[in-house]
Write an enzyme that holds these catalytic residues in place. Sequence first.
Site, PDB file in Angstrom:
ATOM      1  N   ASP A  88      45.939  -1.769  71.552  1.00 24.20           N
ATOM      2  CA  ASP A  88      47.107  -1.277  72.279  1.00 24.20           C
ATOM      3  C   ASP A  88      48.350  -2.154  72.127  1.00 24.20           C
ATOM      4  O   ASP A  88      49.386  -1.882  72.756  1.00 24.20           O
ATOM      5  CB  ASP A  88      46.752  -1.060  73.753  1.00 24.20           C
ATOM      6  CG  ASP A  88      45.796   0.115  73.902  1.00 24.20           C
ATOM      7  OD1 ASP A  88      45.995   1.117  73.191  1.00 24.20           O
ATOM      8  OD2 ASP A  88      44.840   0.024  74.686  1.00 24.20           O
ATOM      9  N   ASP A 149      43.392   7.490  71.115  1.00 27.06           N
ATOM     10  CA  ASP A 149      44.608   6.886  71.672  1.00 27.06           C
ATOM     11  C   ASP A 149      45.323   6.018  70.623  1.00 27.06           C
ATOM     12  O   ASP A 149      46.531   5.809  70.687  1.00 27.06           O
ATOM     13  CB  ASP A 149      44.285   5.989  72.877  1.00 27.06           C
ATOM     14  CG  ASP A 149      43.211   6.534  73.793  1.00 27.06           C
ATOM     15  OD1 ASP A 149      42.322   7.266  73.312  1.00 27.06           O
ATOM     16  OD2 ASP A 149      43.212   6.197  74.988  1.00 27.06           O
TER      17      ASP A 149
HETATM   18  N1  GLY Z   1      44.884   4.537  76.323  1.00 23.42           N
HETATM   19  C1  GLY Z   1      44.117   4.494  77.495  1.00 23.42           C
HETATM   20  C2  GLY Z   1      44.216   5.714  78.309  1.00 23.42           C
HETATM   21  O1  GLY Z   1      44.845   6.683  77.909  1.00 23.42           O
HETATM   22  O2  GLY Z   1      43.643   5.708  79.396  1.00 23.42           O
END
Ligand code: GLY
Length: 375
Positions: A88, A149
């Site tokens: 992330d 994600d």
């Molecule tokens: N990227 C983590 C979520 O969407 O919870």
Amino acid sequence: MVWKKAIEDAVAKTLNNIDRFGDRFPHVSQNGVYRQIENNDWTNGFWSGMLWLCYEYTQDERYRAAASRTVDSFRRRLINHVVLDHHDVGFLYSLSAKAQWIVEKDEEARRLALQAADVLMKRWREPGRYIQAWGPAGDPKEGGRIIIDCLLNLPLLYWASEQTGNPQYREAAATQADKSRRYLVRGDDSSYHTFFFRPETGEPIGGATHQGYTNGSTWTRGQAWGIYGFALSYRYMKEPQYLETAKRMARYFIEHLPADHVAYWDFNVPVTPDTYRDSSASAIAAAGLLELISQLNVQDPERAYFQEWLVKSMTSLVQCYSTVGEEAEGLLKRGSYHVRGGLSPDDFMIWGDYFYLESLMRLERGIGGYWYERD
Ligand code: GLY
């Protein structure tokens, strides 16, 4: 116009929140109040991104000063390597340092974003040729995991290639997008949240979920990350299969929405009067659709269909899910973080607020987010 009123409300709330949050960052709410955290989670960039959006909209120095302070915090986070052992990094630094570069061409911010891209590249696993989502290299449980994600982390890498002329970042990002397309998107245009490979060989094992209802269900937010993520990969790479995948995922999302056009937390969860929504998924999907529409040929027969849904969904978010006209810290009610895990199933999510604001700004003023350079 409905968007302008919602934006005015959002920028006023954000201004109030600057003093309330100080040097801390909003994460998700508890009893209607944001939990304030240090700069040590995957969510910190969204507050920074909101501040940059508000600054661009208002030109008010108070937003700029607060946004710039968050970038200083992200600089310290990188130097001290505070919880950067996940993919992330792309979310975090696109909306903070890269945003500062895009908004005011600050060279130090650009350098910081490029350093972050290098940190993200350390998650590239050559045997399997993918970006490992979570955990350290060689981790027995996490070593072979990709998640959908991650598609929103890829713009930092595409951008780093543009900036440096080094194709390695872009090649890694496109390979990850290809793998995501092949293994995370299913034949009926739905998606797995996560997929596992054998780390030593890259041999595919199978799909699963982390935050969805079951391993074979479609976690709504994952589908939304897919819409926006593939549209962004198309913007950078101009490979038609990315545009096609974004469209397929968008159609699935739209066709499985309930009557009020805002998603439940999983497309396969049995719906009862108590089923939780995920307004943040709908906000992400709206931002993704705006990106998708911006890249469709004016003659594309689906343009009007996507535009119609976008307006319906955003209208529902503003009228039925937002805090417009209410005293509140958050902008968008009824997001869910991790329903099965018992984490914030019906709360404000800072990423929901960010994508809702990004979508409003783009609808009203054409100001996009910070995923790529402006023309
Ligand atoms: N990227 C983590 C979520 O969407 O919870």
